[in-house]
Structures are given as C-alpha cells and as structure tokens.
Design a protein around this motif. Structure first.
Motif, PDB file in Angstrom:
ATOM      1  N   ARG A 401       0.858  -1.181   0.000  1.00 30.58           N
ATOM      2  CA  ARG A 401       0.000   0.000   0.000  1.00 30.58           C
ATOM      3  C   ARG A 401       0.895   1.232   0.000  1.00 30.58           C
ATOM      4  O   ARG A 401       1.992   1.220   0.555  1.00 30.58           O
ATOM      5  CB  ARG A 401      -0.923   0.029   1.223  1.00 30.58           C
ATOM      6  CG  ARG A 401      -1.974  -1.068   1.223  1.00 30.58           C
ATOM      7  CD  ARG A 401      -3.080  -0.797   0.216  1.00 30.58           C
ATOM      8  NE  ARG A 401      -4.001  -1.935   0.105  1.00 30.58           N
ATOM      9  CZ  ARG A 401      -5.083  -1.944  -0.644  1.00 30.58           C
ATOM     10  NH1 ARG A 401      -5.394  -0.861  -1.347  1.00 30.58           N
ATOM     11  NH2 ARG A 401      -5.856  -3.009  -0.712  1.00 30.58           N
ATOM     12  N   TYR A 402       0.378   2.309  -0.602  1.00 33.11           N
ATOM     13  CA  TYR A 402       1.173   3.520  -0.798  1.00 33.11           C
ATOM     14  C   TYR A 402       0.401   4.727  -0.285  1.00 33.11           C
ATOM     15  O   TYR A 402      -0.762   4.927  -0.651  1.00 33.11           O
ATOM     16  CB  TYR A 402       1.479   3.670  -2.296  1.00 33.11           C
ATOM     17  CG  TYR A 402       2.129   4.966  -2.717  1.00 33.11           C
ATOM     18  CD1 TYR A 402       3.188   5.523  -2.003  1.00 33.11           C
ATOM     19  CD2 TYR A 402       1.700   5.634  -3.870  1.00 33.11           C
ATOM     20  CE1 TYR A 402       3.787   6.706  -2.411  1.00 33.11           C
ATOM     21  CE2 TYR A 402       2.295   6.815  -4.285  1.00 33.11           C
ATOM     22  CZ  TYR A 402       3.335   7.349  -3.547  1.00 33.11           C
ATOM     23  OH  TYR A 402       3.939   8.511  -3.951  1.00 33.11           O
ATOM     24  N   LEU A 403       1.049   5.520   0.571  1.00 32.80           N
ATOM     25  CA  LEU A 403       0.462   6.751   1.068  1.00 32.80           C
ATOM     26  C   LEU A 403       1.237   7.932   0.500  1.00 32.80           C
ATOM     27  O   LEU A 403       2.335   8.247   0.956  1.00 32.80           O
ATOM     28  CB  LEU A 403       0.499   6.801   2.601  1.00 32.80           C
ATOM     29  CG  LEU A 403      -0.207   8.000   3.249  1.00 32.80           C
ATOM     30  CD1 LEU A 403      -1.698   7.998   2.911  1.00 32.80           C
ATOM     31  CD2 LEU A 403      -0.017   7.995   4.754  1.00 32.80           C
ATOM     32  N   PRO A 404       0.692   8.611  -0.519  1.00 31.43           N
ATOM     33  CA  PRO A 404       1.396   9.739  -1.145  1.00 31.43           C
ATOM     34  C   PRO A 404       1.322  10.998  -0.288  1.00 31.43           C
ATOM     35  O   PRO A 404       0.536  11.085   0.662  1.00 31.43           O
ATOM     36  CB  PRO A 404       0.658   9.925  -2.470  1.00 31.43           C
ATOM     37  CG  PRO A 404      -0.735   9.458  -2.172  1.00 31.43           C
ATOM     38  CD  PRO A 404      -0.614   8.355  -1.165  1.00 31.43           C
ATOM     39  N   GLN A 405       2.119  11.993  -0.662  1.00 31.60           N
ATOM     40  CA  GLN A 405       2.121  13.262   0.072  1.00 31.60           C
ATOM     41  C   GLN A 405       0.754  13.934   0.067  1.00 31.60           C
ATOM     42  O   GLN A 405       0.354  14.558   1.044  1.00 31.60           O
ATOM     43  CB  GLN A 405       3.139  14.226  -0.540  1.00 31.60           C
ATOM     44  CG  GLN A 405       4.587  13.866  -0.320  1.00 31.60           C
ATOM     45  CD  GLN A 405       5.504  14.962  -0.833  1.00 31.60           C
ATOM     46  OE1 GLN A 405       5.214  16.150  -0.679  1.00 31.60           O
ATOM     47  NE2 GLN A 405       6.599  14.578  -1.456  1.00 31.60           N
ATOM     48  N   ARG A 406       0.032  13.786  -1.023  1.00 33.12           N
ATOM     49  CA  ARG A 406      -1.211  14.554  -1.189  1.00 33.12           C
ATOM     50  C   ARG A 406      -2.404  13.945  -0.442  1.00 33.12           C
ATOM     51  O   ARG A 406      -3.487  14.548  -0.433  1.00 33.12           O
ATOM     52  CB  ARG A 406      -1.556  14.686  -2.671  1.00 33.12           C
ATOM     53  CG  ARG A 406      -1.665  13.371  -3.402  1.00 33.12           C
ATOM     54  CD  ARG A 406      -1.796  13.553  -4.894  1.00 33.12           C
ATOM     55  NE  ARG A 406      -1.911  12.291  -5.606  1.00 33.12           N
ATOM     56  CZ  ARG A 406      -0.895  11.562  -5.997  1.00 33.12           C
ATOM     57  NH1 ARG A 406       0.334  11.970  -5.745  1.00 33.12           N
ATOM     58  NH2 ARG A 406      -1.073  10.414  -6.632  1.00 33.12           N
ATOM     59  N   ALA A 464      -5.119   4.427   8.738  1.00 33.58           N
ATOM     60  CA  ALA A 464      -5.977   3.314   9.142  1.00 33.58           C
ATOM     61  C   ALA A 464      -6.503   2.560   7.928  1.00 33.58           C
ATOM     62  O   ALA A 464      -6.514   1.322   7.908  1.00 33.58           O
ATOM     63  CB  ALA A 464      -7.145   3.840   9.978  1.00 33.58           C
ATOM     64  N   ALA A 465      -6.928   3.301   6.903  1.00 34.66           N
ATOM     65  CA  ALA A 465      -7.450   2.656   5.692  1.00 34.66           C
ATOM     66  C   ALA A 465      -6.395   1.780   5.039  1.00 34.66           C
ATOM     67  O   ALA A 465      -6.698   0.675   4.555  1.00 34.66           O
ATOM     68  CB  ALA A 465      -7.948   3.716   4.715  1.00 34.66           C
ATOM     69  N   LEU A 466      -5.144   2.237   5.031  1.00 35.49           N
ATOM     70  CA  LEU A 466      -4.075   1.452   4.414  1.00 35.49           C
ATOM     71  C   LEU A 466      -3.734   0.228   5.246  1.00 35.49           C
ATOM     72  O   LEU A 466      -3.615  -0.885   4.735  1.00 35.49           O
ATOM     73  CB  LEU A 466      -2.815   2.315   4.254  1.00 35.49           C
ATOM     74  CG  LEU A 466      -2.849   3.430   3.214  1.00 35.49           C
ATOM     75  CD1 LEU A 466      -1.476   4.064   3.094  1.00 35.49           C
ATOM     76  CD2 LEU A 466      -3.291   2.904   1.852  1.00 35.49           C
ATOM     77  N   MET A 467      -3.540   0.420   6.553  1.00 37.56           N
ATOM     78  CA  MET A 467      -3.053  -0.657   7.406  1.00 37.56           C
ATOM     79  C   MET A 467      -4.118  -1.705   7.698  1.00 37.56           C
ATOM     80  O   MET A 467      -3.794  -2.851   8.020  1.00 37.56           O
ATOM     81  CB  MET A 467      -2.490  -0.077   8.706  1.00 37.56           C
ATOM     82  CG  MET A 467      -1.285   0.835   8.468  1.00 37.56           C
ATOM     83  SD  MET A 467      -0.605   1.595   9.957  1.00 37.56           S
ATOM     84  CE  MET A 467       0.343   0.240  10.647  1.00 37.56           C
TER      85      MET A 467
END
Length: 535
Positions: A401-406, A464-467
């Motif tokens: 999963r990827y959490l971008p800056q935006r 939370a959505a990613l993990m």
C-alpha cells in the motif's frame, strides 16, 4: 511585556468558521521580539492564527495590532509556474528600470523606481546564495524549479523586503536536508520578530520561546522545544500522581459513605425496635427518633459532600493531564518472515532518468533520502504501480500500500468507516470500529465524513485505511508522512508504525522522525539508488 517591546497584540480575539466551529473566544496574546515557535495539536488553529495576524482573515470580534511590516509564508504555497523568478522575488520592476538606465534611457520614471536600491541584483544574489539558490537565474520561470526551491524563493522574497515581523507556516515541508539546514541558519540569524508554526524538532530547537496553543488559549515557555518538553514531562508526571491520589481519595470516600449508610441503617433498625417495644414514653421516643433522623441526615450529607469534593479534585487533576493518546493496534497479518523477498528492482530506470537496483527481504525498515527533485516520490509511485517503469523491472512479491504526500486515497464524500470498508470489503463493521478505536476514532467518530476532518485526523484515517486494508499490506510506502502533522500526531504515527510488522520504505527529510522509526537501512537517490550512511 511593555508596549514598546510588543510587536503583535491580539485583544479579545474571537473567530469561528462558517459551519460554527469556534477556534478562539476572547483570545489575549502579546508577542515581542525574538523567535517564537507556535505549537499545538492539529485543528487548534495555529495556521488560522497566523492568517489573522497577517490580515488574510478578519476576526468576528476583537482586534489584531501589528507594529511594522509583515512578511507571511503560508503553509500551502501556490505560485504561477509561468512567473519569472525576479517577479516572485518582487524585484522585477527595479531590474527593468536598472536595465533601461544602463541601456541609455534617461526617463526620470526609471530613477524613481530604482530609488536608492542600485545594488538590488547583488543583494538578491547574496540572499539566494544564503538559501542555496545561487544556481537559479533571475530570468527563469517558477515552473523550472522544484517545489522545495519554490518555498525558498518565497522566503528569499520576504528576506529581501526585511519586514519587522516574519510569519512562517510549516516552512520546512518538502525541503531536503541541505535546504533545511540553510533555512535553520536563516531563522537563527533573524533579528526581528519571527513566529513559526512547525512540527520540525530541529527548527523548534532554534527558537527563543515556545507558545503552546491549546483549547483556545496560549501557554508560554521561555526556551526551546526540547526544554519545554522536559518541563512538561515533569509536570505531567506530577499531574498523573495527583490523579492517582485523587482516585484513591474517591474510592476511600465511597467506602466511608457505604459504611455510613450501613451504620445509619443499623441505628434506624435499633430505634424502630425500641419504638415497637415501647421502652420509654411515646413523646420521648418521638423526640429521640426525630433527633436521630436529623443526625443521620447531617451524617449522610457530610459523607456525600466529602465524596463530591473528592470527585471535583479528581476532575481537576484529570484536566491537568494531557490526552495525547498513542495508536496501538495489533496487525499480525502484516508480518513478513525474515528471509522472504518483499521487493525487487532489477536495473529499473524511472522517469527523469534515475536508476535503481534493490532487493528488500523480510521486515526491513528503509529510509529513502535525497535532495529535492531527485525522484524519490517518482520512485515510490513507480513501485506502487501508479507510474510505468522506463526500462528494467519492478516486482513487488507481497501485497503493498502507498500513502502519497497529497493524501488523496480517501473518498471525501464517505465516512471514515466506509472508507476503511472500501479497502476491506470483507471486514465486519464492528471489527472495523474496534480497530478504528485504536486509531483514536472512538464512539461516533468513525461515522464522520472525511471532508470534515482536520489535517492530522485525515492522516490518521488514511493510515488506518491502508493498514487495515485486505489483503493486509506487507510492504508500506510512505512519502513525506510528517508533512503538516503536529508533534502529537507524529508521535501517534510512530506508535502506529511500531505495531506494523511488515516492510517499510519511507521517503522523508525529517531525520528525527526517521531515527524514531528504527531504520535498518538508509538509501540515497541521486541519479542512482545507493546505500547511505545513517543520518
């Protein structure tokens, strides 16, 4: 603080957003010369307070008075990419007039524009050099410089104006290590009034005062962030002891109240028995009964009053303890065995020419560092599959999963709960609610729409959505995750990642944050991806 040394005054300041959310009600604030670090939880109104001081917002009541010119660097800086650098710096008219005079045009209007500032270009180049921007030509356009360089350009424009009051809102966001170091030096050298909102510990350890904005009021401390936190830790330890003492007192008063009720009940039974047996004249027994009831009432009220006082002391003691909860969530499905292959970059060329070879095994924690514009975000986007590789191969061997800056992974129109269930459709709602409580979204908070969240809350919801997604991510990619987070939210992020058992690849310029993560390997991207010494 005397009026002569006060440069910013907020008197009776009241402000609320159109939806009714109140931030300040009668705020009193006075700021004098020196460097002030303004800290506080996300949503407390730090950026709003700077905008009120800068005159970008109008208070509902009260006044804001500022002595001298204001220079303001907002958090979300947007510049026209077609603008020339000299115009961003505010020297384009003077330059044009100088060049006209040098070209032989004697028009008096040109001399009026230049005034006494004949050395503007030299002064500008010295300022750009101070901020590491000497390579940027004044005739270039903003679209030709990186995001971090744009922030420094705007700061250079403010330094050239030499305002008496300088307001900086998260100025180190998106700045690489070298740029941050130069900004630290500029802040340390500032001679006027400076107010900076930041989560950057190294920057806040260069200020003279800390102003902690909490619940619409400001608490002052003379010193740096580290010194403030040391003092606060001692206070909180004392406050927690007071809570434990108050809790013990409440328990004791409850026991004594129960014992008093039992004792009174025994007396009443004895009196009733005596009345029934008629051991004394009826009139005497009535007086005794009335006296006993009055005495019992006073006795009961005495103990009830003591219990109420003990509860008040407990409430007061609890109010002194800060509620900066940490995220603690069990994520066993994210675990990666030590020798399992997680990610392979086989002679991969990404956009803009950077090349990378990399093998990730097991639950490694990798820091990705490098200058602005080196391609760190592009590399993470390529690994996540959002961008195609130019040549070579990028292979993820586990769910990622990827959490971008935006922070654009959430649907603004949905609740926090529905966003998590969107990425984990098989999860039971009650199980998701239980997990969201660990991310500090308790009671009715999971039902709150994303578009109403503060910056820190939005980040927690995204995390939370990613993990909690299905399948559970065994590789997590984070791009500048501490941008726009307050210090408490950074601690919450660290505590959440301590629970994460998979591999972690995080791009960040925030070195103290990276050190807290327990990084096992440092990589630097500078044309090619290579091992780096720990920062």
């Amino acid at each position: 603080m005397s009026a002569a040394t006060t440069h910013i005054v907020c008197h009776g300041l009241t402000f609320a957003w159109p939806d009714g959310t109140s931030l300040f009600k009668g705020l009193e604030l006075a700021i004098g010369p020196g460097r002030t670090g303004l800290i506080g939880l996300n949503g407390t109104g730090k950026s709003t307070l700077l905008r009120l001081i800068a005159g970008e917002l109008t208070p509902m009541a009260g006044v804001v008075r500022v002595a001298g010119e204001i220079g303001y660097l907002p958090q979300n800086l947007t510049l026209d990419t077609t603008q020339r650098v000299d115009r961003v710096l505010g020297i384009d008219r003077i330059r044009a007039a100088l060049h006209a005079i040098e070209g032989g045009d004697p028009d008096e209007a040109h001399f009026a524009v230049v005034g006494e500032d004949w050395g503007i270009e030299e002064r500008t180049r010295a300022t750009l050099d101070q901020l590491g921007l000497s390579h940027i030509g004044l005739d270039r356009t903003v679209g030709q410089v990186s995001g971090g360089e744009t922030v420094l350009l705007r700061l250079a424009a403010l330094l050239l104006r030499k305002p008496e009051v300088l307001l900086l809102d998260e100025p180190t966001n998106n700045l690489d290590r070298d740029a941050r170091t130069r900004l630290y030096a500029a802040v340390a050298a500032w001679q006027g009034v400076l107010v900076v909102v930041s989560h950057d510990r190294e920057l806040l350890d260069r200020v003279d005062n800390i102003a902690d904005l909490r619940a619409g009021d400001v608490r002052w401390f003379g010193g740096t962030l580290t010194e403030y936190e040391e003092t606060l830790a001692v206070e909180q330890e004392a406050a927690e002891r007071m809570v434990r003492s108050a809790e013990a007192d409440v328990r004791r008063q409850k026991r004594e109240l129960i014992e008093a009720h039992d004792k009174l009940a025994g007396r009443q039974r004895f009196a009733q028995k005596a009345f029934e047996n008629k051991r004394e004249p009826r009139a005497v027994m009535r007086v005794r009964k009335r006296t006993a009831q009055e005495s019992a009432g006073k006795y009961r009220l005495l103990h009830e009053g003591r219990l109420a006082e003990a509860r008040e002391r407990l409430t007061e003691a609890e109010g002194a303890v800060r509620d900066d909860d940490e995220i603690r969530v069990d994520l066993p499905h994210t675990a990666v065995p030590p020798r399992r292959r997680v990610l392979t970059l086989d002679d991969a060329e990404i956009r803009f020419g950077a090349r990378a070879r990399l093998e990730v095994q097991g639950p490694e924690r990798i820091a990705l560092v490098g200058r602005n514009g080196a391609g760190k975000s592009t590399l993470l986007s390529t690994i996540a599959g959002e961008l195609s590789v130019v040549s070579g191969e990028v292979t993820a061997h586990v769910p990622l999963r990827y959490l971008p800056q935006r922070l654009d992974i959430l649907d603004e129109s949905l609740s926090i709960l529905d966003n998590v269930r969107r990425l984990a459709p098989g999860a039971e709602p009650q199980r998701v609610r239980a997990q969201l409580a660990r991310f500090l979204f308790r009671k009715e908070r999971p039902d709150q729409r994303v578009d109403s969240l503060s910056g820190g809350e939005r980040f927690r919801a995204s995390l939370a959505a990613l993990m909690l997604a299905e399948p559970a991510p065994q590789l997590l990619l984070l791009d500048e995750p501490t941008n726009n987070l307050d210090l408490a939210s950074v601690r919450q992020l660290v505590s959440a990642l301590e629970s994460y058992r998979g591999a972690l690849l995080v791009a960040s310029h925030d070195v103290p944050f990276l050190r807290m993560l327990g990084i096992t390997r440092w990589l630097r991207l500078d044309g090619e991806l290579a091992e780096s010494e720990p920062l």
